[in-house]
Enzyme design. Structure first.
Site, mmCIF file in Angstrom:
data_model
loop_
_atom_site.group_PDB
_atom_site.id
_atom_site.type_symbol
_atom_site.label_atom_id
_atom_site.label_comp_id
_atom_site.label_asym_id
_atom_site.label_seq_id
_atom_site.Cartn_x
_atom_site.Cartn_y
_atom_site.Cartn_z
ATOM 1 N N HIS A 82 -24.472 6.383 75.291
ATOM 2 C CA HIS A 82 -25.895 6.732 75.293
ATOM 3 C C HIS A 82 -26.728 5.554 75.785
ATOM 4 O O HIS A 82 -26.621 4.444 75.261
ATOM 5 C CB HIS A 82 -26.333 7.199 73.905
ATOM 6 C CG HIS A 82 -25.733 8.521 73.529
ATOM 7 N ND1 HIS A 82 -25.185 8.785 72.309
ATOM 8 C CD2 HIS A 82 -25.613 9.661 74.278
ATOM 9 C CE1 HIS A 82 -24.734 10.039 72.298
ATOM 10 N NE2 HIS A 82 -24.977 10.581 73.474
ATOM 11 N N GLU B 206 -22.279 3.813 64.076
ATOM 12 C CA GLU B 206 -23.710 3.883 64.376
ATOM 13 C C GLU B 206 -24.253 2.570 63.834
ATOM 14 O O GLU B 206 -24.377 2.384 62.619
ATOM 15 C CB GLU B 206 -24.365 5.064 63.669
ATOM 16 C CG GLU B 206 -23.960 6.428 64.210
ATOM 17 C CD GLU B 206 -24.490 6.733 65.592
ATOM 18 O OE1 GLU B 206 -25.435 6.061 66.037
ATOM 19 O OE2 GLU B 206 -23.952 7.640 66.233
#
Ligand code: PAY
Ligand code: ZN
Length: 304
Positions: free
Chosen positions: A68, A265
């Site tokens: 991303h 994350e």
């Protein structure tokens, strides 16, 4: 000025600098580091990474970072890890450097990463010339329960899955490389939310070694917390964050049988989110490496 004098971890760097840094490592450590092209992109860039290996016959680790575009901490962490593997004297770091073969790809969505530097800092997807909107979510385009929940058929969605499994050249070409390498360990780096996750993102089954992954994950999150008290939640993707299908880690687990896939994350919990200040790169990297060492010690023990 030469890249090695310019590049560091108190600032974020764009794609060209990141790739130049990889090239400089391959130049400086030719016996240990080789450039490795993992795939190609819509804008015809290479998905460039390196292989780092001290000896023959080690189990392989694939590090997929920056799928991303806006998650800038990820490419920074990936190059910081490479630097540690090459230069640290610490016993734990030497252990993981020398007992695994590392395939590290700091930015597997290079078009998107560059676009997030030049045009739209909050860009997540790939770059395409879509009919109405630009880009595909490259973490929804893999051939595993493709578009079966937590993904979208709407071209304009942030989680647009594409027109079919592996419709993007990025996911198709990178997956071919991973299939060829057959890694034992698969690490994905994302931000943010402070989670340590493993497969699956879908609701149809749980990982065959769920209990083992959870145990290794819990130990790893504990190791991560020791340095600064940073708290991580551990679990499968669907338990820890939300339903998501067609992700790379799910594909690596179900289609390649990679036994040890984990996904971070990274920092933070939302205060800065994707705009994590650069002075947090090094602390984030230090604590994350603690958690990586914990996982790899456990994997090494499980394999021997
Ligand atoms: O497979 O990693 C997965 C699913 C979970 C991630 C995703 O949506 O791809 C989680 C998000 C991410 O890192 O992309 C979390 C961030 C905060 C977001 O953009 O929602
Ligand atoms: Zn992400």
């Amino acid at each position: 000025q030469k890249i090695r004098e310019r590049y560091g971890w108190t600032d974020y760097y764009d794609l060209n600098d990141t790739y130049d840094y990889l090239r400089s490592l391959a130049n400086e450590y030719p016996d240990i580091v080789q450039l490795y092209v993992g795939g190609t992109t819509f804008e015809r860039r290479d998905i460039l990474g390196v292989r780092l290996s001290y000896k023959e016959g080690n189990p392989k680790i694939f590090v997929e970072s920056g799928i991303h575009a806006r998650e800038w901490i990820c490419p920074a962490l990936a190059t910081w890890i490479l630097n540690q593997l090459l230069t640290s004297d610490e016993a734990d770091i030497r252990f993981i450097a020398e007992n695994f073969d590392w395939y590290v790809f700091p930015s597997v969505n290079p078009d998107g990463y560059q676009y997030s530097h030049t045009t739209d800092r909050m860009w997540r997807k790939t770059v395409t010339n879509g009919t109405v909107c630009n880009g595909v979510d490259p973490n929804r385009n893999w051939d595993d329960h493709w578009n079966e929940g937590g993904a979208s058929s709407d071209e304009c969605s942030e989680i647009y899955a594409g027109t079919g499994p592996f419709s993007t050249v990025e996911a198709a070409s990178l997956s071919a490389t991973i299939r060829e390498l057959k890694p034992t360990v698969y690490f994905c780096l994302h931000s943010y939310s402070q989670l340590l996750m493993f497969p699956y993102g879908h609701r149809y089954e749980t990982a065959d070694n769920y209990d083992e992954l959870l145990e290794i994950g819990n130990k790893s999150a504990l190791a991560l917390s020791q340095r600064y008290g940073t708290k991580y939640v551990v679990g499968s993707i669907i338990d820890a964050i939300y339903e998501a299908t067609g992700g790379s880690m799910d594909w690596a687990k179900s289609k390649l049988g990679v036994p040890y896939p984990f996904e971070w994350e990274l920092r933070d919990e939302g205060r800065y989110g994707f705009l994590l200040p650069a002075d947090q790169i090094v602390p984030t990297a230090l604590e994350t490496l603690d958690s990586i060492i914990s996982i790899l010690r456990d994997v090494y023990a499980a394999l021997s």
